[in-house]
Each structure stands twice: as C-alpha cells, then as structure tokens.
Scaffold this motif. Sequence first.
Motif, short mmCIF file in Angstrom:
data_model
loop_
_atom_site.label_atom_id
_atom_site.label_comp_id
_atom_site.label_asym_id
_atom_site.label_seq_id
_atom_site.Cartn_x
_atom_site.Cartn_y
_atom_site.Cartn_z
N ARG A 137 0.83 -1.20 0.00
CA ARG A 137 0.00 0.00 0.00
C ARG A 137 0.87 1.25 0.00
NH1 ARG A 137 -0.64 -1.76 5.37
NH2 ARG A 137 -0.17 -0.20 6.98
N ARG A 138 0.40 2.24 -0.74
CA ARG A 138 1.01 3.56 -0.76
C ARG A 138 -0.10 4.55 -0.42
NH1 ARG A 138 6.08 2.02 -0.32
NH2 ARG A 138 6.86 0.84 -2.12
N THR A 139 0.10 5.32 0.63
CA THR A 139 -0.96 6.22 1.07
C THR A 139 -0.61 7.67 0.77
OG1 THR A 139 -0.05 6.37 3.31
CG2 THR A 139 -1.69 4.66 2.90
N VAL A 140 -1.66 8.42 0.46
CA VAL A 140 -1.56 9.86 0.24
C VAL A 140 -2.51 10.52 1.22
CG1 VAL A 140 -1.84 11.74 -1.39
CG2 VAL A 140 -0.99 9.52 -2.18
N PRO A 141 -2.05 11.45 2.06
CA PRO A 141 -2.92 11.98 3.11
C PRO A 141 -3.87 13.06 2.62
CG PRO A 141 -0.76 12.97 3.29
CD PRO A 141 -0.67 11.95 2.19
N LEU A 142 -5.08 13.04 3.17
CA LEU A 142 -5.91 14.24 3.16
C LEU A 142 -5.31 15.21 4.17
CD1 LEU A 142 -9.54 12.77 3.11
CD2 LEU A 142 -8.35 13.92 1.24
N LEU A 143 -5.32 16.48 3.83
CA LEU A 143 -4.68 17.48 4.68
C LEU A 143 -5.71 18.15 5.57
CD1 LEU A 143 -2.29 19.02 2.00
CD2 LEU A 143 -1.81 17.18 3.63
N PHE A 144 -5.49 18.08 6.87
CA PHE A 144 -6.39 18.70 7.84
C PHE A 144 -5.96 20.14 8.06
CE2 PHE A 144 -6.91 14.20 8.60
CZ PHE A 144 -8.25 14.08 8.87
N PRO A 145 -6.90 21.06 8.39
CA PRO A 145 -8.31 20.77 8.72
C PRO A 145 -9.27 20.78 7.54
CG PRO A 145 -7.84 23.06 9.17
CD PRO A 145 -6.54 22.47 8.70
N ASP A 146 -8.81 21.18 6.35
CA ASP A 146 -9.75 21.41 5.25
C ASP A 146 -9.99 20.19 4.37
OD1 ASP A 146 -10.03 24.06 6.05
OD2 ASP A 146 -8.30 24.69 4.86
N LEU A 147 -9.25 19.11 4.63
CA LEU A 147 -9.42 17.86 3.88
C LEU A 147 -9.10 18.01 2.40
CD1 LEU A 147 -12.69 16.51 5.54
CD2 LEU A 147 -10.32 16.15 6.24
N THR A 148 -8.11 18.81 2.09
CA THR A 148 -7.68 18.94 0.71
C THR A 148 -6.83 17.73 0.32
OG1 THR A 148 -5.79 20.26 1.43
CG2 THR A 148 -7.75 21.45 0.69
N LEU A 149 -6.89 17.37 -0.95
CA LEU A 149 -6.13 16.24 -1.48
C LEU A 149 -4.97 16.78 -2.29
CD1 LEU A 149 -5.79 13.19 -1.96
CD2 LEU A 149 -7.27 13.45 -3.97
#
Length: 388
Positions: A137-149
């Motif tokens: 698995r390779r993960t890419v984070p959603l960025l908090f607090p706005d949940l941008t990709l």
Amino acid sequence: MATDPLVQRLRPFGTTVFAEMTQRALQFDAVNLGQGFPDTDGPQEMLNLAARSLHEGYNQYAPARGLPVLREAVAEHQDRFYGIQVDPDREVLVTVGATEAIAASLLAVVEPGDEVVMVEPYYDSYAACIALAGGVRRTVPLLFPDLTLDLDAVRSAVNERTKVLLLNTPHNPTGKVFTREELSALAEIAREHDLLVISDEVYEHLVFDGLEHLPISTLPGMAERTLTISSVGKTFSLTGWKTGWLTGPAELVAAAAAVKQFLTFVGVTHVQPAVAHGLRMPEEFFTGFARELQGKRDLLVEALGEVGVPVSPCQGTYFVIADFAGHDVSDAVDFCRRLPEEIGVVGVPVSVFCDDAEPVASLVRFAFCKQEEVLREAARRLQGLSSG
C-alpha cells in the motif's frame, strides 16, 4: 507451534479499535459514538419483506452472483441515479457486505508485489485486504483541517508497480465528498498509468448541504477500468444484513466473482428481495434520510463547538472529525481510552486509520448516526470538557 500462529502479513492489524472502544463504552456506561452503526432499524417495509421471504422458500443458496431480482435492481439504481448502464447478468455481483466486495476485488486483481495507492485516513479493512493479497500500500494523506487532497502527492505515489487506485467517496472516516475536479484529476492519473480503480461508494446517498455524489466511473475512460462498490447497510440503516454489491466491466466482475466463490460462496438469500425493493424506493426516501442525518451532524458539531472543539468539513457519511489540540490532546489514542470514564462519551482516534499518525495525533472521529436523544445526551456530557 509458534507462539502466534497468525500469518506474518496480518500480525500488524490485531483486534480492531472498535472492539476495544465498545468494551469501554459498556464498562463505563458511556454514549458510544465510536462505531458507525445506526441505533434504529431500517424501513419497516423492507423488514417485512425479509421476514416474508423466510416463509416463502428463500432459505437455500442463492445463485452465485445473487438473485436476479437484486442484480436487476442494482442495475436500475445505477441508471436511475447516475445514468450508468450495466448488464445485471454480467456486470453485477452481490456480496456479503461491501467489506467482502472490497476483499474480493483486491484479491482478484492484486498480485504479490503490486502496489495500491489510497487516501489516508482509510477504512481499516483496506490495508488488511491489500496485505492478504500480498500487495504493497502507498498512502496519500488528506490534509487537515480542510481535507484537501494533494494531487501532486498522488502522482508521486504512482510508479511502474502501481496496479490499483483505491478510492472512497463519500469518505470514511472524514466525511469528505470528493469534488468533480479532484475525481477528474484522479481519473486522468488512472488513465495515464493504466490503473484499475476500486471505488467504495457505500455512503453514496448520505451527502449533505446540497452536494452531489459523483461516481468516478461516469468520467471519460473510467467505466472500463472501475469496480464500483456499495451496500444496503449505510443507505438503509441495515448494517447487520451484510449485503453489498459491485458493478463494473464484465471481465473485472468475473474476476471478483471467481474469488468471492471461495470466500462466502453466495450471499444471504432471504434479504435480497427486500434489498431490491429498497433500491427501488422513491427518491424522497433517499433525500429525506440524508436531511435527517444532516440535522444530526449539525447537533453534534454545535455541541463540540460549544466546548471549543473545531471540526473538519463534514459533507457526508456518518462521521465528523474533531480536533482536541486546544484541549491539550497530543495523543488521541490515550485520550479516547480516557474519554468514556472521564466524560462518558466514546470516540475513535483518527490515527488508527493512518500509516502516519503524527499529523492526526489530536483528532477524534465521532459517529452521529444515532437517535437524537442519544446525541443530545452526548452533547450534555461533552460539556464536561469545559471544566477539564
């Protein structure tokens, strides 16, 4: 015999956090907003149909791909809501919940060493299923607090070993609904690198604030490379029925069906006519339930705001993400273990859904798919944070 007979690739997963938090809820008589299941039953007409089926001969194995009445209803649903046309005989597979659909899909297409790119935080079964398949698995984070990709991060995660893009929208655990622009960019990446897409859309009808769910398979060049997954559990508050389905091109559905036959063989027979009925219910049912959940979201968000706890945008699903950094929380796992005893409320640390825990160390997921009086009691108890 080895001390731990469990295969090496599954040892990192252990017992789910939901079991631990549910036990603590019982121990301290806490309001359980941890696990995402409703505390009310689904539509009575569906319950009646399922009960009737028990007495009308629906007690033996269903056909391998599901009863025709349900496969036809799934096909009608995809056309009715999204203009997607699928062949109920060749392009629909009924599964034992969406979790089996995810497992069967990944086991069908991921060879050992193949890489799967997915967004984190992620539903916990994804990582385990990839491990079972021998994938990476390779993960890419959603960025908090706005949940941008970060789409550049997605592009960077893809390489010559990448086989699958695993997508979840509306997204558990964050409640994010991916935009057309984000999905178009992901589709472009998938087309450019010839990736298969497995799209978990179980919260497809639970979208708030006038937003709309967009299946990625409707975008150009995506129908032929996408398996789309949904289930009865979330839309109809019938999680215990464990009936899901996947749709997509015939060859991908056949691959998943080849795996599914050796997992559970067939799905539960007697509930399938009732699920078919549910999928054909008037649109007001679907929009009305979403409105009801939106009101419950607002109640919980307001309660958190009153004690100085900000939340990330919650555009759908059952869940809201709250940030307790302002309450000096730097370890949400420890905080969630203490919360049932000290405040009388159960939540789940977001870090258990992530490979990289540091950016989410103060974040807690709460489920608001509960009766209003339960949420009001949780709100009352959360006032105890003010004096903490």
